[in-house]
Motif scaffolding. Structure first.
Motif, PDB file in Angstrom:
ATOM      1  N   ALA B 201      30.667 -29.651 -22.667  1.00 36.98           N
ATOM      2  CA  ALA B 201      31.879 -28.888 -22.386  1.00 36.98           C
ATOM      3  C   ALA B 201      32.272 -28.063 -23.609  1.00 36.98           C
ATOM      4  O   ALA B 201      32.653 -26.894 -23.485  1.00 36.98           O
ATOM      5  N   ASP B 205      32.304 -23.909 -23.635  1.00 37.31           N
ATOM      6  CA  ASP B 205      33.531 -23.215 -24.020  1.00 37.31           C
ATOM      7  C   ASP B 205      33.261 -22.258 -25.173  1.00 37.31           C
ATOM      8  O   ASP B 205      33.765 -21.137 -25.204  1.00 37.31           O
ATOM      9  N   ALA B 208      31.369 -19.127 -24.036  1.00 41.40           N
ATOM     10  CA  ALA B 208      32.270 -18.239 -23.290  1.00 41.40           C
ATOM     11  C   ALA B 208      33.223 -17.519 -24.255  1.00 41.40           C
ATOM     12  O   ALA B 208      33.480 -16.321 -24.124  1.00 41.40           O
ATOM     13  N   LEU B 225      23.850 -26.476 -11.339  1.00 39.06           N
ATOM     14  CA  LEU B 225      24.717 -25.568 -10.582  1.00 39.06           C
ATOM     15  C   LEU B 225      26.169 -25.668 -11.030  1.00 39.06           C
ATOM     16  O   LEU B 225      26.929 -24.714 -10.916  1.00 39.06           O
ATOM     17  N   GLY B 226      26.575 -26.840 -11.525  1.00 40.93           N
ATOM     18  CA  GLY B 226      27.930 -26.982 -12.042  1.00 40.93           C
ATOM     19  C   GLY B 226      28.147 -26.076 -13.242  1.00 40.93           C
ATOM     20  O   GLY B 226      29.182 -25.402 -13.354  1.00 40.93           O
ATOM     21  N   VAL B 227      27.165 -26.025 -14.132  1.00 35.31           N
ATOM     22  CA  VAL B 227      27.251 -25.162 -15.307  1.00 35.31           C
ATOM     23  C   VAL B 227      27.287 -23.700 -14.873  1.00 35.31           C
ATOM     24  O   VAL B 227      28.061 -22.895 -15.396  1.00 35.31           O
ATOM     25  N   ALA B 229      28.484 -22.464 -12.105  1.00 42.99           N
ATOM     26  CA  ALA B 229      29.804 -22.163 -11.558  1.00 42.99           C
ATOM     27  C   ALA B 229      30.817 -21.943 -12.679  1.00 42.99           C
ATOM     28  O   ALA B 229      31.756 -21.167 -12.543  1.00 42.99           O
ATOM     29  N   GLU B 230      30.617 -22.619 -13.806  1.00 42.28           N
ATOM     30  CA  GLU B 230      31.580 -22.517 -14.899  1.00 42.28           C
ATOM     31  C   GLU B 230      31.430 -21.234 -15.706  1.00 42.28           C
ATOM     32  O   GLU B 230      32.417 -20.718 -16.214  1.00 42.28           O
ATOM     33  N   THR B 249      28.552 -14.841  -8.633  1.00 44.97           N
ATOM     34  CA  THR B 249      28.680 -16.293  -8.562  1.00 44.97           C
ATOM     35  C   THR B 249      29.509 -16.760  -7.361  1.00 44.97           C
ATOM     36  O   THR B 249      29.095 -17.654  -6.619  1.00 44.97           O
TER      37      THR B 249
END
Lengths: 336, 341
Positions: B201, B205, B208, B225-227, B229-230, B249
């Protein structure tokens, strides 16, 4: 819990460390520092934690692959914590391990038949080769592989198939209890789902009791009845899976849950970002192990180690802050 | 972010072949995607899908032998505005771009750091090489970079050696090294995969935030896929060496068109946050095809519940636009989505 298969109490395991090139000034890593839990017959307990939390050591110690320094491991009424090799032998058949890495868990020089027949030979469960072959074919069918797989060597199989073989081997001598240590972490998502479903089916069909060790909370919530969360050698929270994931009580559980990436771009992101890294288990902080990274920490948290206590029916948490609900009011996280 | 007329990076019909004792594998079989200025494109796929090899090919880092780039173009628009094909650039010219305008972060931070040099020396090396700064000035840039990444006590870190830091810290140092020259494109190959979730995490962050601050574009390779989506603005889904779906996305997660993407999304375990108890995981039956024995038609057809004999196993379907910015490689997508042909 009415029918307990495994009860662990005050389990401790330290590993000596050598510092410096000449082995001087050695200390000790307290990998597991007073852990207690119980698993009911037919239950799946998930054990979750990050690297260095001690979850793997717990798994190895309850199987007595490691000898504990202190504590009781009561398996089906017998304390096996202090038993020697001869005393453990009758229990070895009843407790098995499924490994994380299906590529290194199988001997490349043994055919699948030889690999699966080995536990049958050791425990004298099938007297003739024909009986063993029949049993191996039945085991392969149980994990969804054709009997023809018997004659082949591990390299001929994919990761998912090898993990099925690893599960078949663990099942060979009809154990009561299986420790699965990160059994799906090395697999691709679409294959991971196949293996998780297989384990869930086998539990139903065979009435297995499982300690499912993993770092991925989403996987564990699917398969486990209850979840225990470890941090730095301690269990900080135990609860029924859904309850723990929906409303965590311990601040570490809340942070861990909020860090799981959600596969939905429309989902609101409320992340509790933990600062820094987990302290070294060779030099843990005084009092609560999580206090150095906890945003709810008070000076009192450094005084004594919080005990794991039942704060609501079936819900255990090791935190002195009864006045907070850690899952609420985390900072909104910015999205690009 | 607004798309400009020419993309920053345009990969066109890329082909990478591996010749091994087992035979010839087309690991990357006609892959095309583009990364626009300032955006994050996630390339998602399972092992063997060709996602990592594609990113290595962009950087000219495919190990040869056994690998070889056998076709395609990788067009990169440089700071000077010129568009160059990285595959046809002489090694010296490519080295000038690599590490300066295009930077990389890999999955294993510990094996990417040199154990006998301090972290400061390693970050400063990039700066000295590409910006011609002398040692002390380069070290100052390295310190500023660590401070910018929010690393506590950056000056002490500069003189630390790799074995003295944790995996999460090592990945942050790799990111500092990659970003020291303020690249226009960051290629991140599974940068958070080997890390624990709470550290993952932090790293996501950080990427980004740096993307915003430096204004760079990111090509993010992941299986998670979780990553995706983030962090991603757009997504390219790869399967067996080909891109099978590409979309913004939100569109990809809301209306996936390729049966493989749909299956992948259903097989991901999700935490139960609402009231619905999680149902059984829906696995995709079977396994991905061996790269040495690709099926004749659609490579997903043998595992696909919607595969039509005679159609799906006849020829490799073409990439077709199904809505704005959304393309899919499926002969049956119209029928499956209920869209008239």
């Amino acid at each position: 819990m009415t029918d307990v298969l495994l009860e662990v109490e005050g389990l401790r395991k330290t590993f000596p460390v050598r510092r410096g090139p000449f082995g001087r000034g050695g200390g000790a890593v307290r990998a597991v520092d007073g852990v207690s839990f119980a698993i009911g017959r037919g239950e799946i307990l998930g054990l979750v934690g990050e690297s260095g939390s001690g979850k793997t050591t717990v798994g190895r110690t309850v199987l007595r692959a490691l000898a504990p320094d202190a504590g009781r491991i009561v398996f089906d009424g017998t304390d096996i914590a202090g038993l020697d090799a001869a005393g453990l032998r009758p229990f070895r058949r009843r407790m098995q391990l499924v490994f994380q890495d299906p590529f290194s868990a199988l001997n490349p020089r043994l055919t699948i038949e030889q690999a699966l027949a080995e536990p049958l030979l050791i425990h004298r469960l099938a007297p003739t080769r024909a009986a063993r072959q029949e049993r191996v074919a039945a085991l392969l069918a149980m994990v969804g592989l054709p009997a023809a797989a018997m004659q082949r060597f591990p390299h001929a199989f994919s990761g998912g198939q090898r993990q099925r073989i690893g599960i078949a081997r663990a099942l060979a001598c009809e154990p009561d209890f299986i420790v699965a240590d990160e059994p799906v972490s090395a697999l691709d998502v679409s294959i991971q789902a196949q293996v998780v479903n297989l384990l869930a089916d086998l539990r139903e069909r065979l009435g297995l009791t499982l300690l499912f060790i993993a770092h991925d909370l989403a996987v564990v919530e699917y398969i486990a009845d209850r979840i225990a969360v470890m941090y730095l050698g301690h269990i900080v929270e135990i609860a029924e899976s859904r309850a723990l994931c929906r409303r965590p009580l311990h601040p570490y559980t809340a942070a861990l849950l909020s860090a799981v990436p959600v596969p939905d771009p429309a989902a609101p992101r409320r992340r509790i970002v933990l600062e820094g890294d987990m302290p070294s288990p060779a030099n843990p902080p005084s009092g609560c192990p999580f206090r150095t990274r906890c945003r709810h920490a008070l000076p009192a948290c450094a005084d004594a180690r919080p005990v794991l206590r039942e704060v609501a029916p079936g819900r255990f948490s090791a935190c002195i802050r009864d006045d907070i609900v850690p899952s609420e009011a985390p900072e909104e996280r910015r999205r690009d | 972010m607004a798309a400009t007329t020419t993309p920053l990076l345009s990969v066109q019909d890329l082909r990478v072949r591996f010749s091994t004792d087992e035979g010839i594998a087309d690991a990357v079989d006609g892959v095309s995607f583009e990364v626009r200025e300032g955006e994050t494109l996630a390339v998602v796929g399972e092992s063997g899908s060709g996602k990592s090899v594609s990113s290595l090919a962009v950087m000219g880092l495919v190990p040869r032998p056994p690998g070889e780039v056998v076709g395609g173009r990788v067009l990169f628009r440089g700071r000077d505005g010129d568009v160059r094909d990285l595959l046809r650039l002489p090694p010296r010219a490519l080295r000038r771009i690599r590490g300066d305008e295009i930077a990389m972060v890999f999955q294993e931070p510990m094996s990417s750091l040199n154990p006998v040099y301090t972290l400061g020396e390693q970050i400063a090396e990039t700066v000295r090489l590409h910006q011609g700064k002398e040692r002390r000035a380069a070290l100052r840039v390295a310190g500023e970079m660590l401070a910018l990444l929010g690393i506590p006590d950056p000056d002490a870190r500069l003189s630390a050696y790799p074995h003295q830091i944790s995996g999460g810290m090592a990945q942050r140092v790799m990111i500092a090294m990659a970003l020291a020259c303020r690249p226009r494109l960051l290629i991140a190959d599974e940068p958070s995969t080997a890390l624990d979730v709470t550290i993952q995490a932090q790293v996501l962050d950080l990427i980004a935030r740096m993307k915003r601050e430096i204004g760079m574009a990111v090509l993010f390779i992941t299986h998670h896929l979780g990553v995706v989506a983030e962090i991603a603005d757009r997504v390219a889904v790869m399967y067996a060496g080909r891109v099978v779906e590409q979309a913004p996305t939100a569109a990809l997660f809301a209306t996936p068109r390729m049966p493989y993407t749909q299956g992948l999304l259903r097989s991901v375990p999700r935490l139960s946050t609402g009231c619905a108890a999680p149902a059984r995981l829906e696995a995709i039956p079977g396994e991905a095809p061996s790269p040495f024995r690709q099926p004749a038609g659609c490579s997903f057809a043998p595992r696909c519940a919607h595969a039509l004999p005679g159609t799906c196993d006849a020829a490799v379907p073409a990439m077709e636009a199904c809505s704005t910015d959304h393309a899919v490689r499926c002969a049956r997508w119209r029928a499956l989505a209920g869209v008239p042909a």
